[in-house]
Design an enzyme around this catalytic site. Structure first.
Site, short mmCIF file in Angstrom:
data_model
loop_
_atom_site.label_atom_id
_atom_site.label_comp_id
_atom_site.label_asym_id
_atom_site.label_seq_id
_atom_site.Cartn_x
_atom_site.Cartn_y
_atom_site.Cartn_z
N ASN A 15 0.56 -1.32 -0.35
CA ASN A 15 -0.16 0.07 -0.19
C ASN A 15 1.02 1.10 -0.23
O ASN A 15 0.34 2.12 -0.89
CB ASN A 15 -1.12 0.09 1.19
CG ASN A 15 -2.25 -0.48 1.09
OD1 ASN A 15 -2.78 -0.12 0.02
ND2 ASN A 15 -2.10 -2.26 1.22
N HIS A 55 -8.04 -1.23 5.87
CA HIS A 55 -8.64 -2.63 6.13
C HIS A 55 -8.87 -2.97 4.95
O HIS A 55 -9.93 -3.09 4.68
CB HIS A 55 -9.64 -2.02 7.36
CG HIS A 55 -10.11 -3.27 8.29
ND1 HIS A 55 -8.78 -4.00 8.84
CD2 HIS A 55 -11.07 -4.45 8.11
CE1 HIS A 55 -10.06 -5.01 9.31
NE2 HIS A 55 -11.10 -5.42 9.03
#
Ligand code: GRF
Length: 211
Positions: A25, A120
Site C-alpha cells: 500500500n 482495512h
C-alpha cells in the site's frame, strides 16, 4: 461532548507512512505521488519492525526512514511520545497506517485527531481485527472488500472514507481473496489521500461527507 467536525486541508501535504510489513500500500501511495495524482510528499516512512520489507523499499526509493523499537520504551505512551516528537519535527499533516501492526493508544489518536487514516481488508464495520479475509470466507459472506477510514481509539471503527467491494468466490482461499481485495486497496488508499489534500473530506461525527 460536541460532535467532531473537521474539514481536510487543501494544501500540499506532508505524509508519514507507518508500516510493519511488505508495504504494497505504501508503494501504491508513493507511485500515485510520483505520478502527480496526490498533492503530497512522503516526509517519512516509519516502522516498529527493523526488518520490515517496506522500510527497505523506502530506502531504495531514497525516502527518509525511521525505526523505533518498542522494546526500548517503558510503555506504549512513552513509545508514542517519541514518535510524536519525530512527527512534529517534520511538520507531518497526515499519518497513513499501511499494514502497521501496533494498536495506537488514545495519546497518538488525540494528538493527531482527524489526521490518521488506515486501510482495512474488509467492509467495516463487519470484520474488524485480524485475519479478516479468512473470517469472511468462514462466514460465507458473498461480498467483502476494503475500507479506508479515519483512526480513532476504537480500533477499526473510525469514520469511513472510501470502500471497495469484491465478490467472495466459492473456491476462494485466504490468499486468493486477499489478493483480490489488495488490488482494490491499492486504488482506494491513494484516492482517499488525494481527496484529503484536495480539502474534500468533511467529517461530521462518524460520517465523512465529500464537499
Ligand atoms: C493490507 O491488507 C491492509 O489492508 C492491512 O494490512 C495489509 C498491509 O499490506 N491493514 P501491505 O503491507 O500494504 O502490502
Amino acid at each position: 461532548m460536541s460532535e467532531n467536525t473537521y474539514q481536510s486541508p487543501n494544501k500540499k501535504g506532508k505524509i508519514v507512512i507507518f508500516l510493519s510489513g511488505r508495504g504494497s500500500n505504501f508503494l501504491a501511495i508513493h507511485d500515485a505521488i510520483l505520478a502527480g495524482t496526490i498533492n503530497a510528499e512522503i516526509a517519512l516512512v516509519f516502522s516498529n519492525k527493523k526488518e520490515a520489507k517496506g522500510l527497505q523499499v523506502a530506502k531504495e526509493r531514497n525516502l527518509e526512514t525511521l525505526h523505533l523499537n518498542p522494546k526500548n520504551f517503558d510503555s506504549r505512551e512513552d513509545y508514542e511520545r517519541a514518535i510524536i516528537k519525530e512527527l512534529k519535527k517534520r511538520d507531518i499533516d497526515l499519518i497513513c497506517l499501511a499494514g502497521y501492526m501496533k494498536i495506537l493508544s488514545p495519546l497518538l489518536c488525540t494528538e493527531f485527531l482527524n489526521k490518521i487514516i488506515n486501510i482495512h481488508p474488509a467492509l467495516l464495520p463487519s470484520f474488524p481485527g485480524l485475519h479478516v479475509q479468512q473470517s469472511a470466507i468462514d462466514w460465507g459472506v458473498q461480498f467483502s472488500g476494503a475500507t479506508v477510514h479515519f483512526v480513532t481509539p476504537d480500533v477499526d471503527m473510525g469514520p469511513i472514507i472510501l470502500q471497495a467491494v469484491v465478490p467472495v468466490l466459492q473456491d476462494d482461499t485466504e490468499d486468493t481473496l486477499s489478493e483480490r481485495i489488495l488490488k482494490e486497496e491499492h486504488k482506494i488508499y491513494p484516492e482517499s489521500i488525494k481527496l484529503y489534500f484536495e480539502g474534500k473530506l468533511l467529517i461530521k461525527g462518524r460520517r465523512v461527507f465529500f464537499v
